[in-house]
Motif scaffolding. Structure first.
Motif, PDB file in Angstrom:
ATOM      1  N   TRP A 130     -47.978 110.471  12.622  1.00  0.00           N
ATOM      2  CA  TRP A 130     -48.961 110.058  13.628  1.00  0.00           C
ATOM      3  C   TRP A 130     -50.310 109.832  12.939  1.00  0.00           C
ATOM      4  N   SER A 131     -50.692 110.789  12.103  1.00  0.00           N
ATOM      5  CA  SER A 131     -51.977 110.727  11.420  1.00  0.00           C
ATOM      6  C   SER A 131     -52.033 109.591  10.404  1.00  0.00           C
ATOM      7  N   ARG A 132     -50.939 109.361   9.690  1.00  0.00           N
ATOM      8  CA  ARG A 132     -50.969 108.403   8.591  1.00  0.00           C
ATOM      9  C   ARG A 132     -50.920 106.960   9.043  1.00  0.00           C
ATOM     10  N   HIS A 133     -50.416 106.718  10.254  1.00  0.00           N
ATOM     11  CA  HIS A 133     -50.186 105.332  10.657  1.00  0.00           C
ATOM     12  C   HIS A 133     -50.861 104.928  11.967  1.00  0.00           C
ATOM     13  N   HIS A 134     -51.260 105.897  12.797  1.00  0.00           N
ATOM     14  CA  HIS A 134     -51.660 105.527  14.156  1.00  0.00           C
ATOM     15  C   HIS A 134     -53.071 105.953  14.539  1.00  0.00           C
ATOM     16  N   ARG A 135     -53.857 106.439  13.588  1.00  0.00           N
ATOM     17  CA  ARG A 135     -55.240 106.739  13.948  1.00  0.00           C
ATOM     18  C   ARG A 135     -55.956 105.456  14.345  1.00  0.00           C
ATOM     19  N   CYS A 136     -57.038 105.573  15.068  1.00  0.00           N
ATOM     20  CA  CYS A 136     -57.833 104.390  15.405  1.00  0.00           C
ATOM     21  C   CYS A 136     -59.289 104.820  15.569  1.00  0.00           C
TER      22      CYS A 136
END
Lengths: 643, 643
Positions: free
Chosen positions: B205-211
């Motif tokens: 979640w952290s590596r690909h979906h932060r915004c």
């Protein structure tokens, strides 16, 4: 076995789906209700199209939230079922999927559910319809096949059976041991889907990430084996919700679907044979006989040669690259415009023959890899296996006394040749080429073998390629890797023979400007990304290549400072690597990997030189990001011109 | 506040990133180690570039797996730190992120960790460096800011503080109440990222979906408010790992990053003001003053007009569509080649003026929506707010006595006009148009207002559009929807004013052949997907449109059979809907939605007619799949010709 697929697994309009399903060789098709709803013909039209295509409608689905509903809605639900039974009559199918309720107010009382299902079965019986009751993994009360079977068993009605679905069972790691206790006639239907293991919500996982058997991480054969052991002889049907499949060309996806079932049958047969006595109470003789049994997977021994599609000009340019890398012309083909380059035991071929498959490949993709040859124990058996998996075999023109080399068409039209060494027979080079007298190289070869090749694959073809290598060649699939390019992400998934002698990373990217996306545009499709050549002395190999004029990719100095901080390497060794632009990796048991990249050849692929020390078996993926950034910087410098 | 962003948040080479960060207006930049490693210049080069751009290097990161390591590795870890301190000296930064260990053999003993951190702080002090100790949400032992702060407090060294990161704290729903107890001088750094709520592994979640703040579901203001309440005056820095950002144009992403911080500051100020007495022990006066405070969000009242970029031929074609839908020419512009069409209170404008922004839009996109006008309470204030969020204001040529209408450039270069009704002043139509005498329609208007408009958005622009509406207009973002097209998936996310009077679904698709992908190709970019017009009598509106020659999209009969099974509708009503190709939806409280679609206009957008009954407030998304399938079938029929 009879093979079916649910319409929801494919892209397109309903008629497009039906035609693709029939063309792929399925016997039946599950009609997913939404596909019917959106279709601008009647259910009778669907029945006619399916019959004209020589298939059956194997199932109508889904019927939701029936059992255990609020009592004031039961009559409405039964009426709704009757309407769907009418529709099934028009569709010409006798089987419907009823999935376990997800309603928050479902009545959590087996007695009520048994009564409801009995009532539905009774109505179904009047219409000659069989209910397949399926436990959804996210069912509100019933969420395992064991619970569904308990209810079905209690109802004990000939028009009600369980519908077994691999996703709903394997996604929750359910106990499979009770499957073989279900009488075959109580298994109304079997639905199959694989999926990658993902730590996410099971409903989202199911709706977007299912895939065909063999494309994911589930043990599908372990699911089907006990079903076969019951004596089940009904449908094996694919039901795959996959975002990629929804957009991919319908025909290719359907063809791979059928292959996945054949592949699964092979694996299931092996499982049954291996574990018959230990696990299964009934002898699975009949079951095993019903399963697809293709010729056995080959024994492999690496890559025999690589063949490039070229015209005269490209032949000159690529030939110059080969020469600079230490190859020399070892022979010319007896009847075609084909040149053999050799360095030690490594063979590279340039095919400039007009009116050949190579010329077609050249016309479509420009200078490109058009064939790779695998060394196998029995080429004819290997080809027959591929044929039985419904891949096209290729036979080119063969001159007098030349050898016919069996070949299989890959998803992009390129070839995989299958080469065996027949006892006391001439090698393919001796049969087909006028070899030069000095073809055996006098100098010791710096490069020892083709370590592996990597391919850039158009994203919509990736699944097709994986299926190709898995089914026809019996390869394994490695874990997916995500590699950061300065302009996006590159995803890599390797296929490899179980002995590890053949290893082919398949690299893809959907981001506009990554190295792999540029490659795919240049080739107008999939194509060679790199040729990896092994050496026992990386420094000597780099020096020889440089001395011959090969441009080695510049690696930033900061990379070596960090290597030093991480590994505290011997200063002389570090300086040597930095000087030669050699990258470094070390595995957990101390095995070392030293490698260097060339600049781009034809603005497309490149060469990598590798030295493995102390049993290192990986591929230096940790350094891919450095390479991709260095490539961008080299491009920038080339555009900017000399400083 | 001072604003920074980590280089890992952006695509490109390090120099490209630095230039974009400076151009966006940031004061500093976090150098992510890999970016330096891949860069073909020295750390001193980076320092010089950053200084030349008028910025600072705010942080160097990350330094991993230091504290609590195996005792035989401690010396090596300290040496590694010294090497990185050297590097920081060259980079010219005094701050480093040390993240909590993820090593499986980390020593789970606070005393050991405190000792290690003290030792590191001591060495940092000798170099004038401050350590920011960050708890990773997936840290093996230390995984919350509370634990990190406990250790930092115990070490009690001026060169060691906590680094607070919103993702690591909000992703685990951690208790925020202890933040304000941390002395401001012990907060070494603050990193900010938002994220959509996802039920998945936190590391993935952290590596690909932060915004960026405001693009996800986290309460970022709730995180920053207590930080500000401590008196913290240091960096607010974005650290976003996002697959889309890695591939998106660097400059646009950086610009939106800064906007997201401004937006967050506004929200934080409001939060502090609202809850100062209730929640915070110290008065946050100074904190609030340091925060960005733009003009207040407008009060909205729907869409005032839609303006299309056309040439003469397109004006004739679109004008004919408008006439068939019941619009008539109400006036012509006093000084430009611009025509006003009107039906009841709905205004549509065709702009064929050469040498205008509309002509530029036409040149780039063909016949297309080039402006939409929002009714606001104070147009000048609304424009000033957008300007402070660094959006470009637009001022076209204004003729004598014509009104200047404030306008903001949207991400694709189209305009959003801001229109208010000034007391006792002429309307914009009276000022700018020669209105026809019969401009006020005599017949009662069948269509009552513009219900909403939907836009097709190029996938790489979607985040930019959401930021545009959220920040400059203060809109909310709805939940993302996934809609199945026969050839793939369409994703829709609506932006809307908080009062609901303006609602704009933004639709995108990455699959090759969906309706939205076709639209994006036709426009060569983003563009109008549909205009939704409200009526109080859908059947009369459809009849009138048909009588005038409008083609209404054919809906399959099967759809109505299913409606009947689902809702048991009154047969006459069902037949009427089927005859008129009207679709139906019903919400949970019995509100009803009746709607019909026209065929494609200009092979691009279409019109939708809607009737809402009993307080239905949704948008019939359940029927989008039927529409997209019907559209494909209509296209097939058009290609095949008449039956």
């Amino acid at each position: 076995m009879r093979h079916a697929i649910a319409t929801v697994s494919l892209s397109g309009t309903l008629p497009e789906k039906l035609e693709a399903v029939a063309a792929a060789g399925f016997d039946g098709v599950e009609i997913f209700e939404n596909d019917l709803l959106y279709f601008d013909g009647s259910p009778r039209d669907v029945r006619r199209i399916v019959a004209d295509l020589g298939m059956e409608v194997s199932l109508f689905q889904p019927f939701r939230d029936f059992e255990g509903c609020r009592r004031d809605r039961l009559q409405q639900n039964l009426d709704r079922a009757e309407r769907k039974f009418d529709l099934m009559g028009e569709l010409g199918t006798d089987r419907i999927l009823v999935c376990s309720s997800v309603s928050p107010d479902v009545i959590r009382d087996d007695e009520v559910l048994i009564e409801d299902l009995a009532r539905l079965a009774e109505r179904a019986a009047r219409r000659g319809i069989v209910i397949g009751y399926e436990a959804l993994a996210w069912g509100r009360y019933v969420n395992s096949y064991r619970h569904a079977w308990k209810l079905v068993k209690a109802v004990d009605h000939p028009n009600l059976g369980v519908l077994l679905d691999s996703f709903h069972t394997l996604s929750i790691d359910d106990d499979l041991s009770l499957i073989q206790a279900i009488p075959a006639e109580k298994i109304a239907f079997v639905q199959l889907a694989d999926a990658p293991r993902m730590a996410m919500d099971v409903l989202e996982w199911s709706r977007h990430h299912r895939c065909f058997p063999g494309q994911g991480d589930f043990d599908l054969a372990g699911f089907v084996a006990p079903i076969m052991a019951t004596g089940y002889q009904g449908w094996l049907s694919l039901e795959v919700f996959n975002d990629g499949f929804r957009a991919a060309p319908t025909g290719r996806t359907a063809a791979d679907g059928l292959r996945s079932l054949l592949y699964l049958e092979e694996k299931t047969g092996q499982r049954l044979a291996a574990s018959a006595r230990a696990t299964f109470t009934r002898p699975p003789q009949a079951a095993t006989e019903a399963l697809f049994q293709p010729p056995a997977v080959s024994a492999y021994d690496g890559i025999e040669f690589l063949e490039f599609a070229v015209d005269g000009a490209a032949a000159a340019r690529l030939g110059e690259w080969f020469r600079q890398l230490g190859f020399r012309v070892a022979g010319t083909h007896r009847s075609k415009d084909v040149t053999l380059f050799r360095h030690g035991a490594i063979n590279l071929i340039l095919n400039a023959e007009p009116d050949s498959f190579a010329r077609e490949h050249f016309a479509a993709h420009g200078p490109s890899l058009c064939a790779l040859a695998l060394r196998v124990d029995d080429a004819e058996r290997a080809a027959e296996r591929a044929r039985q998996f419904r891949y096209e075999l290729f036979a080119g023109r063969v001159g007098p006394n030349e050898r016919r080399i069996p070949a299989v068409r890959a998803p992009d039209g390129s070839l995989v040749y299958l080469v065996d060494q027949q006892p006391n027979a001439a090698s393919i080079y001796e049969s087909d080429f006028e070899l030069r007298a000095d073809a055996g190289d006098a100098a010791p070869a710096l490069l020892t073998r083709i370590d592996y090749v990597a391919l850039g694959i158009a994203v919509e073809e990736l699944d097709n390629w994986i299926m190709f290598f898995r089914s026809s060649f019996g390869f394994d699939t490695g874990a997916p890797l995500t590699l950061p390019d300065p302009y996006g992400l590159v995803r890599s998934r390797a296929v490899r023979s179980t002995d590890g002698s053949v290893h082919v990373p398949l690299m893809t990217s959907t981001d506009r400007d990554t190295a792999v996306s540029r490659l795919l545009r240049t080739y107008r499709g999939s194509g060679l990304q790199r040729i990896v050549l092994a050496t026992d002395d990386i420094f000597a190999a780099v020096r020889a290549a440089r001395d011959n004029g090969v441009a080695i990719l510049d690696i930033p100095r900061n990379y070596y400072d960090d290597l030093d901080a991480r590994y505290a390497l011997e200063p002389g060794f570090l300086a040597r690597m930095a000087e030669a632009n050699v990258l470094y990796d070390r595995d957990e048991s101390g095995g070392e990997f030293l490698h260097a990249y060339t600049a781009l050849c034809e603005e497309r692929f490149f060469f990598e030189l590798t030295e493995r020390r102390g049993g290192y078996t990986q591929h230096g993926a940790v350094n891919a990001a450095v390479r991709m950034a260095a490539l961008v910087q080299a491009r920038r410098r080339a555009v900017a011109g000399p400083d």
